[in-house]
Scaffold this motif. Structure first.
Motif, PDB file in Angstrom:
ATOM      1  N   VAL A  85     -24.181 -33.480 -15.325  1.00  0.00           N
ATOM      2  CA  VAL A  85     -23.629 -32.129 -15.440  1.00  0.00           C
ATOM      3  C   VAL A  85     -22.622 -31.891 -14.308  1.00  0.00           C
ATOM      4  N   ASN A  86     -21.735 -30.913 -14.479  1.00  0.00           N
ATOM      5  CA  ASN A  86     -20.811 -30.539 -13.406  1.00  0.00           C
ATOM      6  C   ASN A  86     -21.585 -29.783 -12.329  1.00  0.00           C
ATOM      7  N   VAL A  87     -21.625 -30.341 -11.133  1.00  0.00           N
ATOM      8  CA  VAL A  87     -22.371 -29.694 -10.050  1.00  0.00           C
ATOM      9  C   VAL A  87     -21.402 -29.011  -9.078  1.00  0.00           C
ATOM     10  N   VAL A  88     -21.663 -27.730  -8.826  1.00  0.00           N
ATOM     11  CA  VAL A  88     -20.874 -26.999  -7.829  1.00  0.00           C
ATOM     12  C   VAL A  88     -21.831 -26.581  -6.706  1.00  0.00           C
ATOM     13  N   PRO A  89     -21.809 -27.310  -5.579  1.00  0.00           N
ATOM     14  CA  PRO A  89     -22.725 -26.945  -4.496  1.00  0.00           C
ATOM     15  C   PRO A  89     -22.227 -25.716  -3.748  1.00  0.00           C
ATOM     16  N   VAL A  90     -23.155 -24.887  -3.292  1.00  0.00           N
ATOM     17  CA  VAL A  90     -22.798 -23.733  -2.452  1.00  0.00           C
ATOM     18  C   VAL A  90     -23.746 -23.674  -1.258  1.00  0.00           C
ATOM     19  N   ILE A  91     -23.259 -23.115  -0.161  1.00  0.00           N
ATOM     20  CA  ILE A  91     -24.119 -22.850   0.988  1.00  0.00           C
ATOM     21  C   ILE A  91     -24.711 -21.470   0.756  1.00  0.00           C
ATOM     22  N   PRO A 123     -18.462 -27.181  -0.303  1.00  0.00           N
ATOM     23  CA  PRO A 123     -19.261 -26.104  -0.923  1.00  0.00           C
ATOM     24  C   PRO A 123     -18.884 -24.708  -0.413  1.00  0.00           C
ATOM     25  N   PHE A 124     -18.730 -23.795  -1.339  1.00  0.00           N
ATOM     26  CA  PHE A 124     -18.429 -22.423  -0.975  1.00  0.00           C
ATOM     27  C   PHE A 124     -19.600 -21.803  -0.217  1.00  0.00           C
ATOM     28  N   ALA A 125     -19.271 -21.060   0.829  1.00  0.00           N
ATOM     29  CA  ALA A 125     -20.300 -20.348   1.596  1.00  0.00           C
ATOM     30  C   ALA A 125     -20.469 -18.963   0.965  1.00  0.00           C
ATOM     31  N   VAL A 126     -21.553 -18.777   0.220  1.00  0.00           N
ATOM     32  CA  VAL A 126     -21.675 -17.547  -0.571  1.00  0.00           C
ATOM     33  C   VAL A 126     -22.743 -16.582  -0.038  1.00  0.00           C
ATOM     34  N   VAL A 127     -22.574 -15.341  -0.406  1.00  0.00           N
ATOM     35  CA  VAL A 127     -23.556 -14.304  -0.116  1.00  0.00           C
ATOM     36  C   VAL A 127     -23.776 -13.555  -1.423  1.00  0.00           C
ATOM     37  N   GLY A 128     -25.025 -13.258  -1.707  1.00  0.00           N
ATOM     38  CA  GLY A 128     -25.321 -12.524  -2.928  1.00  0.00           C
ATOM     39  C   GLY A 128     -25.896 -11.159  -2.612  1.00  0.00           C
ATOM     40  N   ALA A 129     -25.678 -10.214  -3.510  1.00  0.00           N
ATOM     41  CA  ALA A 129     -26.241  -8.869  -3.340  1.00  0.00           C
ATOM     42  C   ALA A 129     -26.251  -8.187  -4.682  1.00  0.00           C
ATOM     43  N   ASP A 130     -27.279  -7.375  -4.931  1.00  0.00           N
ATOM     44  CA  ASP A 130     -27.235  -6.647  -6.194  1.00  0.00           C
ATOM     45  C   ASP A 130     -27.243  -5.130  -5.981  1.00  0.00           C
ATOM     46  N   LYS A 131     -26.970  -4.724  -4.749  1.00  0.00           N
ATOM     47  CA  LYS A 131     -26.891  -3.281  -4.485  1.00  0.00           C
ATOM     48  C   LYS A 131     -25.472  -2.876  -4.117  1.00  0.00           C
ATOM     49  N   GLU A 177     -17.778  -9.292  -2.480  1.00  0.00           N
ATOM     50  CA  GLU A 177     -16.522  -9.524  -3.193  1.00  0.00           C
ATOM     51  C   GLU A 177     -15.298  -9.510  -2.279  1.00  0.00           C
ATOM     52  N   ASN A 178     -15.544  -9.480  -0.977  1.00  0.00           N
ATOM     53  CA  ASN A 178     -14.451  -9.492  -0.011  1.00  0.00           C
ATOM     54  C   ASN A 178     -14.320 -10.905   0.548  1.00  0.00           C
ATOM     55  N   SER A 179     -13.193 -11.555   0.267  1.00  0.00           N
ATOM     56  CA  SER A 179     -13.081 -12.966   0.654  1.00  0.00           C
ATOM     57  C   SER A 179     -12.963 -13.150   2.159  1.00  0.00           C
ATOM     58  N   ALA A 180     -12.822 -12.060   2.910  1.00  0.00           N
ATOM     59  CA  ALA A 180     -12.876 -12.177   4.374  1.00  0.00           C
ATOM     60  C   ALA A 180     -14.341 -12.294   4.829  1.00  0.00           C
ATOM     61  N   HIS A 181     -15.263 -11.885   3.958  1.00  0.00           N
ATOM     62  CA  HIS A 181     -16.681 -11.894   4.328  1.00  0.00           C
ATOM     63  C   HIS A 181     -17.425 -13.143   3.843  1.00  0.00           C
ATOM     64  N   CYS A 182     -17.082 -13.609   2.660  1.00  0.00           N
ATOM     65  CA  CYS A 182     -17.735 -14.813   2.141  1.00  0.00           C
ATOM     66  C   CYS A 182     -16.926 -15.397   0.997  1.00  0.00           C
ATOM     67  N   GLU A 183     -17.377 -16.520   0.483  1.00  0.00           N
ATOM     68  CA  GLU A 183     -16.596 -17.208  -0.543  1.00  0.00           C
ATOM     69  C   GLU A 183     -17.151 -17.030  -1.949  1.00  0.00           C
ATOM     70  N   PHE A 184     -17.953 -15.972  -2.130  1.00  0.00           N
ATOM     71  CA  PHE A 184     -18.404 -15.690  -3.493  1.00  0.00           C
ATOM     72  C   PHE A 184     -17.227 -15.485  -4.455  1.00  0.00           C
ATOM     73  N   PRO A 185     -16.168 -14.763  -4.028  1.00  0.00           N
ATOM     74  CA  PRO A 185     -15.048 -14.574  -4.960  1.00  0.00           C
ATOM     75  C   PRO A 185     -14.442 -15.900  -5.434  1.00  0.00           C
ATOM     76  N   MET A 186     -14.416 -16.903  -4.539  1.00  0.00           N
ATOM     77  CA  MET A 186     -13.874 -18.210  -4.930  1.00  0.00           C
ATOM     78  C   MET A 186     -14.757 -18.886  -5.968  1.00  0.00           C
ATOM     79  N   LEU A 187     -16.057 -18.771  -5.755  1.00  0.00           N
ATOM     80  CA  LEU A 187     -16.996 -19.375  -6.707  1.00  0.00           C
ATOM     81  C   LEU A 187     -16.822 -18.742  -8.087  1.00  0.00           C
TER      82      LEU A 187
END
Ligand code: GDP
Ligand code: MG
Length: 294
Positions: A161-167, A220-228, A250-260
Motif C-alpha cells: 500500500v502507499n504509506v505516508v509516515p507522519v510524526i 514525514p510531515f510533523a502533524v498536530v490533530g484537534a477536533d475542537k 490548519e496553520n502551516s506555521a504551526h504544523c504540517e497537517f495542511p501539507m498532509l
C-alpha cells in the motif's frame, strides 16, 4: 497533416465523466494507540474539506475492530466519497508480535473483493472500490529514532500500500527537534530499504520528479490533530488550547497537517489511486492468479 483537431475537447469529456461518476477515495490511519489517529480522522473531516457528515458506517466485522467513516463531499458539482478507516492501536500488549496482521489482512481483503468482481463474466460497470489508496502511519514523537516495531510495520505495509509516515503529536517537539527527527526517520527508512509514498520509481517525468522531490524532502510531515474549535482573532480555528496559546492545526506555521491534507485529498489524490491500481493491486492480482485456484 491535420488541421485543427480540437483534442482538448477530450478533457471536457473526462471532466464530465468524473462529475457524473464521482470520486471514491479511501485512506487508513495506522499506528500505536494514543498517538492521535482517531483525532486526526476528525481533524481531516472538520478541517476545510467537508462540512456535513453523511453517514457513519460499520462495514467491517466488529472482531477486527477496524472502523470506517465515510463522508460525501461535493464541490462545484463534483462528488467525492471520502472514507477514512480508523484502526485500533497496537502496542498495549507486552507482546506486539504480528500486530500488523489484522491491518495487512484488511488491506488484502479489499484487493480480494475487487479482484472477485473484476473476474466475473458479467462485471458491474463500476466496481465498488474499497481499496486503501493511502495509509498514514503515525510515528511516536520520541525525537530519537524509529523503533524496530515501526520499521517492521512500515516495511510490511509499504509492500502492499502507499504509506505516508507522519510524526504524531508534533506539538510536543520543538521546531529543531522536529527537523532533526525528520532527518533521522528519513535516514532510518532509507537504511532499511523502506520505500514510502511518493515512490521515486513511479515519478512519470522530470517535472513530476521535481515536484515529488520537494514532497519527499518534507515527509514525514510533523502533524498536530484537534477536533475542537477556538476563537482566534474573531475567527474560528481548529486547534489545541495550551497554557501558552493555541496550536492551530490548519496553520502551516504551526504544523504540517495542511501539507498532509493537501497531498492526500488535493494534489496527489489521483496519483495515489493510480499507483494503488497499477502497482499494488496489480501485484496482488498477479500473485493470486498465479496461485490459480480461482
Ligand atoms: P489514537 O489512540 O491514536 O486514536 O489516539 P486519540 O486520537 O484517541 O488521542 C489520544 C490522546 O491524544 C487524546 O487525549 C487526544 O486529545 C490527544 N491528541 C491527539 N492528537 C494530538 C496532538 O496532535 N497533540 C497532542 N499533544 N495531543 C493529541
Ligand atoms: Mg483511536
Amino acid at each position: 497533416l491535420f488541421g485543427y483537431v480540437g483534442i482538448e475537447a477530450v478533457l471536457d469529456q473526462i471532466r464530465i465523466k468524473t462529475i457524473k461518476t464521482g470520486i471514491e477515495f479511501n485512506i487508513m490511519v495506522v499506528g500505536q494507540s494514543g498517538l492521535g489517529k482517531s483525532t486526526m480522522v476528525n481533524t481531516l473531516f472538520k478541517s476545510k474539506v467537508s462540512r456535513k457528515p453523511l453517514s457513519y458506517e460499520d462495514r467491517i466485522p466488529k472482531t477486527v475492530q477496524l472502523r470506517s467513516v465515510t463522508h460525501a463531499i461535493e464541490e462545484k458539482g463534483v462528488k467525492m466519497k471520502l472514507t477514512v478507516t480508523d484502526t485500533p492501536g497496537f502496542g498495549d500488549q507486552i507482546n506486539n508480535e504480528n500486530c500488523w496482521e489484522p491491518i495487512i489482512k484488511y488491506i488484502n481483503e479489499q484487493y480480494e473483493h475487487y479482484l472477485r468482481e473484476e473476474i466475473l463474466i458479467n462485471r458491474k460497470r463500476r466496481i465498488p472500490d474499497t481499496r486503501i489508496h493511502g495509509c498514514v502511519y503515525f510515528v511516536p514523537p520520541t525525537g530519537h529514532w524509529l523503533r524496530p516495531l515501526d520499521l517492521e510495520f512500515m516495511r510490511r505495509l509499504s509492500k502492499i500500500v502507499n504509506v505516508v509516515p507522519v510524526i504524531a503529536k508534533a506539538d510536543t517537539l520543538t521546531l529543531e527537534e522536529r527537523a532533526e527527527f525528520k532527518q533521522r526517520i528519513k535516514k532510518d527508512l532509507k537504511a532499511h530499504g523502506i520505500i514510502v509514498y511518493p515512490q521515486e520509481d513511479f515519478d512519470e517525468d522530470p517535472d513530476d520528479r521535481l515536484l515529488n522531490d520537494k514532497i519527499r524532502e518534507k515527509i514525514p510531515f510533523a502533524v498536530v490533530g484537534a477536533d475542537k474549535e477556538h476563537q482566534v482573532n474573531g475567527k474560528k480555528v481548529l486547534g489545541r488550547k495550551t497554557k501558552w496559546g493555541i496550536v492551530e492545526v490548519e496553520n502551516s506555521a504551526h504544523c504540517e497537517f495542511p501539507m498532509l491534507r493537501d497531498l492526500l485529498i488535493r494534489s496527489h489524490l489521483q496519483d495515489l489511486k493510480d499507483i494503488t491500481h497499477n502497482a499494488h493491486y496489480e501485484s496482488y492480482r498477479t500473485r493470486r492468479l498465479n496461485e490459480s485456484n480461482m
